[in-house]
Design a protein around this motif. Structure first.
Motif, PDB file in Angstrom:
ATOM      1  N   VAL A 176       0.931  -9.566  -7.704  1.00  0.00           N
ATOM      2  CA  VAL A 176       1.981  -9.955  -8.648  1.00  0.00           C
ATOM      3  C   VAL A 176       2.256  -8.846  -9.669  1.00  0.00           C
ATOM      4  N   PRO A 177       1.247  -8.216 -10.268  1.00  0.00           N
ATOM      5  CA  PRO A 177       1.560  -7.133 -11.204  1.00  0.00           C
ATOM      6  C   PRO A 177       2.323  -5.971 -10.557  1.00  0.00           C
ATOM      7  N   LEU A 178       2.040  -5.673  -9.297  1.00  0.00           N
ATOM      8  CA  LEU A 178       2.791  -4.618  -8.609  1.00  0.00           C
ATOM      9  C   LEU A 178       4.257  -5.012  -8.469  1.00  0.00           C
ATOM     10  N   VAL A 179       4.493  -6.255  -8.091  1.00  0.00           N
ATOM     11  CA  VAL A 179       5.872  -6.723  -7.945  1.00  0.00           C
ATOM     12  C   VAL A 179       6.573  -6.745  -9.303  1.00  0.00           C
ATOM     13  N   LEU A 180       5.864  -7.148 -10.349  1.00  0.00           N
ATOM     14  CA  LEU A 180       6.467  -7.153 -11.678  1.00  0.00           C
ATOM     15  C   LEU A 180       6.784  -5.735 -12.139  1.00  0.00           C
ATOM     16  N   GLU A 181       5.942  -4.810 -11.771  1.00  0.00           N
ATOM     17  CA  GLU A 181       6.137  -3.400 -12.146  1.00  0.00           C
ATOM     18  C   GLU A 181       7.341  -2.790 -11.440  1.00  0.00           C
ATOM     19  N   ARG A 182       7.492  -3.076 -10.147  1.00  0.00           N
ATOM     20  CA  ARG A 182       8.504  -2.394  -9.333  1.00  0.00           C
ATOM     21  C   ARG A 182       9.730  -3.254  -8.997  1.00  0.00           C
ATOM     22  N   GLY A 183       9.545  -4.551  -8.907  1.00  0.00           N
ATOM     23  CA  GLY A 183      10.636  -5.447  -8.503  1.00  0.00           C
ATOM     24  C   GLY A 183      10.651  -5.654  -6.997  1.00  0.00           C
ATOM     25  N   GLU A 184      11.008  -6.855  -6.580  1.00  0.00           N
ATOM     26  CA  GLU A 184      11.032  -7.197  -5.147  1.00  0.00           C
ATOM     27  C   GLU A 184      12.028  -6.328  -4.379  1.00  0.00           C
ATOM     28  N   ASP A 185      13.193  -6.088  -4.958  1.00  0.00           N
ATOM     29  CA  ASP A 185      14.207  -5.287  -4.260  1.00  0.00           C
ATOM     30  C   ASP A 185      13.723  -3.861  -4.024  1.00  0.00           C
ATOM     31  N   ASP A 186      13.167  -3.234  -5.059  1.00  0.00           N
ATOM     32  CA  ASP A 186      12.687  -1.858  -4.922  1.00  0.00           C
ATOM     33  C   ASP A 186      11.540  -1.759  -3.919  1.00  0.00           C
ATOM     34  N   LEU A 187      10.720  -2.784  -3.838  1.00  0.00           N
ATOM     35  CA  LEU A 187       9.612  -2.781  -2.880  1.00  0.00           C
ATOM     36  C   LEU A 187      10.084  -3.111  -1.464  1.00  0.00           C
ATOM     37  N   GLY A 188      11.265  -3.671  -1.351  1.00  0.00           N
ATOM     38  CA  GLY A 188      11.787  -4.041  -0.040  1.00  0.00           C
ATOM     39  C   GLY A 188      11.219  -5.346   0.492  1.00  0.00           C
ATOM     40  N   VAL A 189      10.869  -6.250  -0.398  1.00  0.00           N
ATOM     41  CA  VAL A 189      10.291  -7.535   0.030  1.00  0.00           C
ATOM     42  C   VAL A 189      11.105  -8.730  -0.441  1.00  0.00           C
ATOM     43  N   SER A 190      12.301  -8.501  -0.933  1.00  0.00           N
ATOM     44  CA  SER A 190      13.089  -9.620  -1.453  1.00  0.00           C
ATOM     45  C   SER A 190      13.741 -10.392  -0.315  1.00  0.00           C
ATOM     46  N   VAL A 250       0.838  -1.201   0.000  1.00  0.00           N
ATOM     47  CA  VAL A 250       0.000   0.000   0.000  1.00  0.00           C
ATOM     48  C   VAL A 250       0.874   1.252   0.000  1.00  0.00           C
ATOM     49  N   ALA A 251       1.946   1.232   0.778  1.00  0.00           N
ATOM     50  CA  ALA A 251       2.854   2.379   0.804  1.00  0.00           C
ATOM     51  C   ALA A 251       3.500   2.597  -0.559  1.00  0.00           C
ATOM     52  N   ALA A 252       3.751   1.518  -1.290  1.00  0.00           N
ATOM     53  CA  ALA A 252       4.392   1.623  -2.601  1.00  0.00           C
ATOM     54  C   ALA A 252       3.434   2.139  -3.675  1.00  0.00           C
ATOM     55  N   GLU A 253       2.163   1.805  -3.543  1.00  0.00           N
ATOM     56  CA  GLU A 253       1.177   2.188  -4.562  1.00  0.00           C
ATOM     57  C   GLU A 253      -0.166   2.439  -3.894  1.00  0.00           C
ATOM     58  N   ASN A 254      -0.376   3.703  -3.465  1.00  0.00           N
ATOM     59  CA  ASN A 254      -1.585   4.004  -2.687  1.00  0.00           C
ATOM     60  C   ASN A 254      -2.867   3.908  -3.504  1.00  0.00           C
ATOM     61  N   ARG A 255      -2.769   3.866  -4.840  1.00  0.00           N
ATOM     62  CA  ARG A 255      -3.989   3.673  -5.640  1.00  0.00           C
ATOM     63  C   ARG A 255      -4.570   2.272  -5.432  1.00  0.00           C
ATOM     64  N   MET A 256      -3.780   1.382  -4.834  1.00  0.00           N
ATOM     65  CA  MET A 256      -4.226   0.009  -4.606  1.00  0.00           C
ATOM     66  C   MET A 256      -4.774  -0.202  -3.193  1.00  0.00           C
ATOM     67  N   ALA A 257      -4.875   0.875  -2.420  1.00  0.00           N
ATOM     68  CA  ALA A 257      -5.321   0.746  -1.025  1.00  0.00           C
ATOM     69  C   ALA A 257      -6.684   0.069  -0.934  1.00  0.00           C
ATOM     70  N   ARG A 258      -7.597   0.407  -1.823  1.00  0.00           N
ATOM     71  CA  ARG A 258      -8.929  -0.203  -1.788  1.00  0.00           C
ATOM     72  C   ARG A 258      -8.848  -1.710  -2.049  1.00  0.00           C
ATOM     73  N   GLY A 259      -7.945  -2.127  -2.916  1.00  0.00           N
ATOM     74  CA  GLY A 259      -7.765  -3.555  -3.174  1.00  0.00           C
ATOM     75  C   GLY A 259      -7.254  -4.285  -1.952  1.00  0.00           C
ATOM     76  N   PHE A 260      -6.323  -3.660  -1.227  1.00  0.00           N
ATOM     77  CA  PHE A 260      -5.797  -4.309  -0.029  1.00  0.00           C
ATOM     78  C   PHE A 260      -6.816  -4.304   1.107  1.00  0.00           C
ATOM     79  N   GLU A 261      -7.657  -3.291   1.161  1.00  0.00           N
ATOM     80  CA  GLU A 261      -8.765  -3.311   2.133  1.00  0.00           C
ATOM     81  C   GLU A 261      -9.701  -4.473   1.829  1.00  0.00           C
ATOM     82  N   LEU A 262      -9.967  -4.697   0.549  1.00  0.00           N
ATOM     83  CA  LEU A 262     -10.799  -5.824   0.133  1.00  0.00           C
ATOM     84  C   LEU A 262     -10.173  -7.150   0.576  1.00  0.00           C
ATOM     85  N   LEU A 263      -8.863  -7.290   0.356  1.00  0.00           N
ATOM     86  CA  LEU A 263      -8.174  -8.528   0.736  1.00  0.00           C
ATOM     87  C   LEU A 263      -8.160  -8.717   2.251  1.00  0.00           C
ATOM     88  N   GLU A 264      -7.962  -7.640   3.003  1.00  0.00           N
ATOM     89  CA  GLU A 264      -7.991  -7.749   4.465  1.00  0.00           C
ATOM     90  C   GLU A 264      -9.376  -8.139   4.945  1.00  0.00           C
TER      91      GLU A 264
END
Length: 194
Positions: A180-194, A104-118
């Motif tokens: 997965v599309p977010l990770v493909l867009e930014r990369g695991e290292d850039d997101l800090g999740v590798s 969510v911090a990496a892409e706040n336009r996806m906040a609603r999607g993560f609320e849905l998943l939570e």
């Protein structure tokens, strides 16, 4: 009319949460350079939940059809169900408290999607409890000599298990389509999740 975010009736992610999926459709994931070790592991965990769910469905179907005897059900069901429910609960805790905030911090336009998943995780957790309760009732009733009582308990368990697994399948697909599309867009290292 069902709500478009309802776990049991929605056809997928809401339209406004699919913007990265349109750029990175599923058929491109496997060969993408940014699909790193963490995402491959995470997707394999999801596939494991799909396999365990299918195995549990198959087991209770076999029992209800008379292909598994009552004395054999508990030793087959209990360890599989414990692993499935425990691993699923642990998996969701890690996502809710570690990965979702990062995404969510990496892409706040996806906040609603993560609320849905939570919200899905809350629904699934309630269903985990219902499955555990119905499994315990079935295990108690297996000790009874009354075949009608056993059949009713097996039917109740199958219903609760079916609701959990069908909702989980929708959730896993939507979660993958968001993350997965977010990770493909930014990369695991850039997101800090590798």
């Amino acid at each position: 009319m069902p709500h478009p975010t309802d776990l049991d009736t929605r056809p997928g992610l809401p339209e406004d949460q699919r913007f990265l999926l349109e750029v990175h459709p599923r058929e491109t994931w496997a060969g993408h350079d940014n699909l790193g070790g963490l995402m491959r592991f995470w997707l394999s965990r999801h596939d494991g939940f799909r396999e365990m769910g299918a195995g549990l469905d198959s087991l209770i179907s076999d029992f209800r059809e008379g292909n598994v005897a009552a004395p054999d059900l508990a030793p087959l069901l209990v360890p599989r169900l414990q692993v499935f429910l425990g691993e699923l609960h642990h998996h969701h805790l890690i996502e809710d408290h570690h990965y979702f905030p990062v995404f969510v911090a990496a892409e706040n336009r996806m906040a609603r999607g993560f609320e849905l998943l939570e919200n899905d995780h809350e629904v699934i957790h309630a269903r985990i409890e219902a499955v555990a309760e119905s499994a315990n009732a079935l295990l108690r009733d297996l000790q009874a000599a009354d075949p009608d009582r056993i059949r009713r308990a097996a039917d109740a368990y199958a219903g609760e298990s079916g609701r959990l697994i069908s909702g989980l399948m929708r959730h896993l697909g939507d979660e993958e389509d968001l993350i997965v599309p977010l990770v493909l867009e930014r990369g695991e290292d850039d997101l800090g999740v590798s």
